[in-house]
Scaffold this motif. Structure first.
Motif, PDB file in Angstrom:
ATOM      1  N   GLN A 122       0.797  -1.266   0.015  1.00  0.00           N
ATOM      2  CA  GLN A 122       0.106   0.171   0.007  1.00  0.00           C
ATOM      3  C   GLN A 122       0.810   1.244   0.166  1.00  0.00           C
ATOM      4  O   GLN A 122       0.548   2.113  -0.788  1.00  0.00           O
ATOM      5  N   ALA A 123       1.929   1.175   0.613  1.00  0.00           N
ATOM      6  CA  ALA A 123       2.743   2.367   1.003  1.00  0.00           C
ATOM      7  C   ALA A 123       3.581   2.705  -0.511  1.00  0.00           C
ATOM      8  O   ALA A 123       3.553   3.890  -0.826  1.00  0.00           O
ATOM      9  N   GLU A 124       3.871   1.602  -1.001  1.00  0.00           N
ATOM     10  CA  GLU A 124       4.495   1.545  -2.536  1.00  0.00           C
ATOM     11  C   GLU A 124       3.375   2.320  -3.370  1.00  0.00           C
ATOM     12  O   GLU A 124       3.771   2.990  -4.462  1.00  0.00           O
ATOM     13  N   ALA A 125       2.072   1.808  -3.163  1.00  0.00           N
ATOM     14  CA  ALA A 125       1.113   2.318  -4.320  1.00  0.00           C
ATOM     15  C   ALA A 125       0.980   3.843  -4.048  1.00  0.00           C
ATOM     16  O   ALA A 125       0.684   4.498  -5.135  1.00  0.00           O
ATOM     17  N   VAL A 126       0.678   4.056  -2.874  1.00  0.00           N
ATOM     18  CA  VAL A 126       0.527   5.538  -2.798  1.00  0.00           C
ATOM     19  C   VAL A 126       2.124   6.469  -3.157  1.00  0.00           C
ATOM     20  O   VAL A 126       1.658   7.555  -3.551  1.00  0.00           O
ATOM     21  N   GLY A 127       3.014   5.827  -2.988  1.00  0.00           N
ATOM     22  CA  GLY A 127       4.124   6.528  -3.241  1.00  0.00           C
ATOM     23  C   GLY A 127       4.301   6.619  -4.784  1.00  0.00           C
ATOM     24  O   GLY A 127       4.856   7.718  -5.447  1.00  0.00           O
ATOM     25  N   LEU A 128       4.076   5.711  -5.589  1.00  0.00           N
ATOM     26  CA  LEU A 128       3.843   5.889  -7.064  1.00  0.00           C
ATOM     27  C   LEU A 128       2.801   6.791  -7.439  1.00  0.00           C
ATOM     28  O   LEU A 128       3.123   7.583  -8.627  1.00  0.00           O
ATOM     29  N   TYR A 129       1.486   6.803  -6.682  1.00  0.00           N
ATOM     30  CA  TYR A 129       0.570   7.753  -7.018  1.00  0.00           C
ATOM     31  C   TYR A 129       1.193   9.170  -6.782  1.00  0.00           C
ATOM     32  O   TYR A 129       0.947  10.119  -7.650  1.00  0.00           O
ATOM     33  N   LEU A 130       1.782   9.493  -5.887  1.00  0.00           N
ATOM     34  CA  LEU A 130       2.652  10.889  -5.610  1.00  0.00           C
ATOM     35  C   LEU A 130       3.930  11.158  -6.013  1.00  0.00           C
ATOM     36  O   LEU A 130       4.148  12.163  -5.658  1.00  0.00           O
ATOM     37  N   ARG A 131       4.212  10.271  -6.927  1.00  0.00           N
ATOM     38  CA  ARG A 131       5.775  10.303  -7.361  1.00  0.00           C
ATOM     39  C   ARG A 131       6.129  11.731  -7.911  1.00  0.00           C
ATOM     40  O   ARG A 131       7.224  12.078  -7.969  1.00  0.00           O
ATOM     41  N   THR A 191     -11.263  14.099   0.262  1.00  0.00           N
ATOM     42  CA  THR A 191     -10.820  13.564   1.525  1.00  0.00           C
ATOM     43  C   THR A 191     -10.782  11.994   1.073  1.00  0.00           C
ATOM     44  O   THR A 191     -11.799  11.341   0.309  1.00  0.00           O
ATOM     45  N   ASN A 192     -10.115  11.224   1.669  1.00  0.00           N
ATOM     46  CA  ASN A 192     -10.206   9.796   1.630  1.00  0.00           C
ATOM     47  C   ASN A 192      -9.956   8.935   0.222  1.00  0.00           C
ATOM     48  O   ASN A 192     -10.559   8.003   0.095  1.00  0.00           O
ATOM     49  N   ARG A 193      -9.182   9.526  -0.547  1.00  0.00           N
ATOM     50  CA  ARG A 193      -8.991   9.175  -2.044  1.00  0.00           C
ATOM     51  C   ARG A 193      -8.043   8.074  -1.888  1.00  0.00           C
ATOM     52  O   ARG A 193      -7.078   7.890  -1.212  1.00  0.00           O
ATOM     53  N   LYS A 194      -8.585   7.002  -2.362  1.00  0.00           N
ATOM     54  CA  LYS A 194      -7.935   5.581  -2.251  1.00  0.00           C
ATOM     55  C   LYS A 194      -7.843   4.774  -3.687  1.00  0.00           C
ATOM     56  O   LYS A 194      -7.570   3.705  -3.675  1.00  0.00           O
ATOM     57  N   ASP A 195      -8.145   5.323  -5.057  1.00  0.00           N
ATOM     58  CA  ASP A 195      -8.111   4.948  -6.024  1.00  0.00           C
ATOM     59  C   ASP A 195      -6.747   4.262  -6.254  1.00  0.00           C
ATOM     60  O   ASP A 195      -6.899   3.146  -7.034  1.00  0.00           O
ATOM     61  N   HIS A 196      -5.754   4.719  -5.801  1.00  0.00           N
ATOM     62  CA  HIS A 196      -4.319   4.345  -6.007  1.00  0.00           C
ATOM     63  C   HIS A 196      -4.256   2.861  -5.567  1.00  0.00           C
ATOM     64  O   HIS A 196      -3.290   2.106  -6.071  1.00  0.00           O
ATOM     65  N   LEU A 197      -5.099   2.435  -4.630  1.00  0.00           N
ATOM     66  CA  LEU A 197      -4.668   1.162  -4.106  1.00  0.00           C
ATOM     67  C   LEU A 197      -5.424  -0.113  -5.072  1.00  0.00           C
ATOM     68  O   LEU A 197      -4.745  -1.093  -4.693  1.00  0.00           O
ATOM     69  N   GLY A 198      -5.922   0.218  -5.932  1.00  0.00           N
ATOM     70  CA  GLY A 198      -6.793  -0.897  -6.775  1.00  0.00           C
ATOM     71  C   GLY A 198      -7.438  -1.843  -5.929  1.00  0.00           C
ATOM     72  O   GLY A 198      -8.152  -1.760  -5.049  1.00  0.00           O
ATOM     73  N   THR A 199      -7.037  -3.235  -6.239  1.00  0.00           N
ATOM     74  CA  THR A 199      -7.431  -4.473  -5.492  1.00  0.00           C
ATOM     75  C   THR A 199      -6.888  -4.285  -3.955  1.00  0.00           C
ATOM     76  O   THR A 199      -7.426  -5.105  -3.159  1.00  0.00           O
ATOM     77  N   LEU A 200      -5.630  -3.867  -3.776  1.00  0.00           N
ATOM     78  CA  LEU A 200      -5.333  -3.846  -2.342  1.00  0.00           C
ATOM     79  C   LEU A 200      -6.166  -2.957  -1.295  1.00  0.00           C
ATOM     80  O   LEU A 200      -5.989  -3.729  -0.344  1.00  0.00           O
ATOM     81  N   LYS A 201      -7.073  -2.433  -1.727  1.00  0.00           N
ATOM     82  CA  LYS A 201      -8.117  -1.484  -0.872  1.00  0.00           C
ATOM     83  C   LYS A 201      -8.981  -2.616  -0.267  1.00  0.00           C
ATOM     84  O   LYS A 201      -9.631  -2.274   0.700  1.00  0.00           O
ATOM     85  N   ASP A 202      -9.119  -3.792  -1.191  1.00  0.00           N
ATOM     86  CA  ASP A 202     -10.021  -4.890  -0.535  1.00  0.00           C
ATOM     87  C   ASP A 202      -9.535  -5.964   0.231  1.00  0.00           C
ATOM     88  O   ASP A 202     -10.171  -6.785   0.837  1.00  0.00           O
ATOM     89  N   SER A 203      -8.022  -5.710   0.689  1.00  0.00           N
ATOM     90  CA  SER A 203      -7.120  -6.992   0.832  1.00  0.00           C
ATOM     91  C   SER A 203      -7.080  -6.874   2.580  1.00  0.00           C
ATOM     92  O   SER A 203      -6.493  -7.691   3.113  1.00  0.00           O
ATOM     93  N   CYS A 204      -7.688  -5.576   3.238  1.00  0.00           N
ATOM     94  CA  CYS A 204      -7.444  -5.646   4.438  1.00  0.00           C
ATOM     95  C   CYS A 204      -8.589  -5.838   5.560  1.00  0.00           C
ATOM     96  O   CYS A 204      -9.628  -5.653   4.729  1.00  0.00           O
TER      97      CYS A 204
END
Length: 269
Positions: free
Chosen positions: A43-52, A256-269
């Motif tokens: 997840q941290a890698e995904a948001v890092g890529l989103y904000l790169r 607020t609470n934007r999470k599109d960068h997570l893709g399928t990861l957002k459903d894994s928690c």
């Protein structure tokens, strides 16, 4: 005046099945300082890529390990990382849950029910009240605003011009740079879910912050997902005769609470 973009990010907690604490549904808070699980690292890698490609003047992070790891990953991924400073700030720590930390989350719910309160509003013995968390939010904003005014003065736009008015209300379209046009100072703050909810509520309800068009309160104040991203654009000025104190003269919530960068990861928690 200074126009400041403040991007808040909820550092990922280790996800279900990845750590003993999550397998046992234990509450972390401040006292249980765990590291990211494999899913949390992804997840941290995904948001890092989103904000790169997003430039931050400075990155603030809670000094708890899970948020430090998230902030460090964002810096590693960022194209402008060589010019960014990482500041560890205890004022950004998660809400303290006192004797409930390290215990099952269900235990906190039971204590709240016994006290006749909602779980969100209940303060276990030794824990922080929501008002105390808000004081930390206000303390962090004061430190941040003072530093930004000291370092950037009246610079509001990337061109280095001086302004006396806030930029027009931007439209969010899903871009990681939403709301940043015409804003010359941008800060990332990596914190925790309960803390961010209090911070968002403070800005929207106590600072007269303008909400995104069409946004419902249930959306704005919903729990922040792991690595969920929120952004505010604030216009600051020094209070005349205020001994250098800084105040917000205009505030706008971009999303607020934007999470599109997570893709399928957002459903894994």
């Amino acid at each position: 005046m200074t126009v400041l973009a403040l991007t808040n990010l909820h550092g990922p907690s280790p996800c279900s099945g990845e750590t003993q604490y999550n397998r046992d549904k234990l509450l972390q808070g401040q006292g249980v300082d765990t590291t990211l699980s494999e899913t949390g690292l992804r997840q941290a890698e995904a948001v890092g890529l989103y904000l790169r490609d997003v430039l931050f003047n400075v990155v603030y992070s809670s000094d708890l390990r899970r948020t430090c790891q998230t902030a460090e990953q964002i810096l590693r991924s960022n194209a402008s990382r060589s010019s960014m400073e990482l500041v560890l700030e205890p004022l950004l720590r998660e809400r303290g849950f006192g004797i409930a930390e390290g215990r099952p989350k269900e235990h906190l719910k039971n204590m709240a029910n016994t006290a006749g309160q909602s779980c969100r509003d209940y303060t276990p013995p030794g824990g922080e009240t929501l008002d105390q968390v808000q004081l930390r939010v206000k303390g962090f904003l004061k430190v941040l605003f003072q530093r930004m005014m000291d370092e950037h003065g009246d610079v509001a736009a990337s061109s280095g011009t001086t302004t006396t008015a806030a930029p027009p209300l931007p439209t969010a379209n899903g871009s990681p740079e939403d709301g940043l046009e015409g804003v010359g100072v941008h800060v990332l703050a990596v914190s925790h879910g309960a803390y961010i909810r209090v911070a968002v509520k403070h800005l929207l309800e106590n600072q007269g912050c303008e909400s995104p068009a069409g946004a419902r309160a249930s959306q704005l104040f919903s729990p922040c997902p792991n690595t969920g991203v929120s952004r505010f654009v604030l216009t600051l000025r020094r209070i005349p005769g205020g001994g250098g104190d800084v105040e917000i003269v205009a505030a706008r919530c971009i999303f607020t609470n934007r999470k599109d960068h997570l893709g399928t990861l957002k459903d894994s928690c």
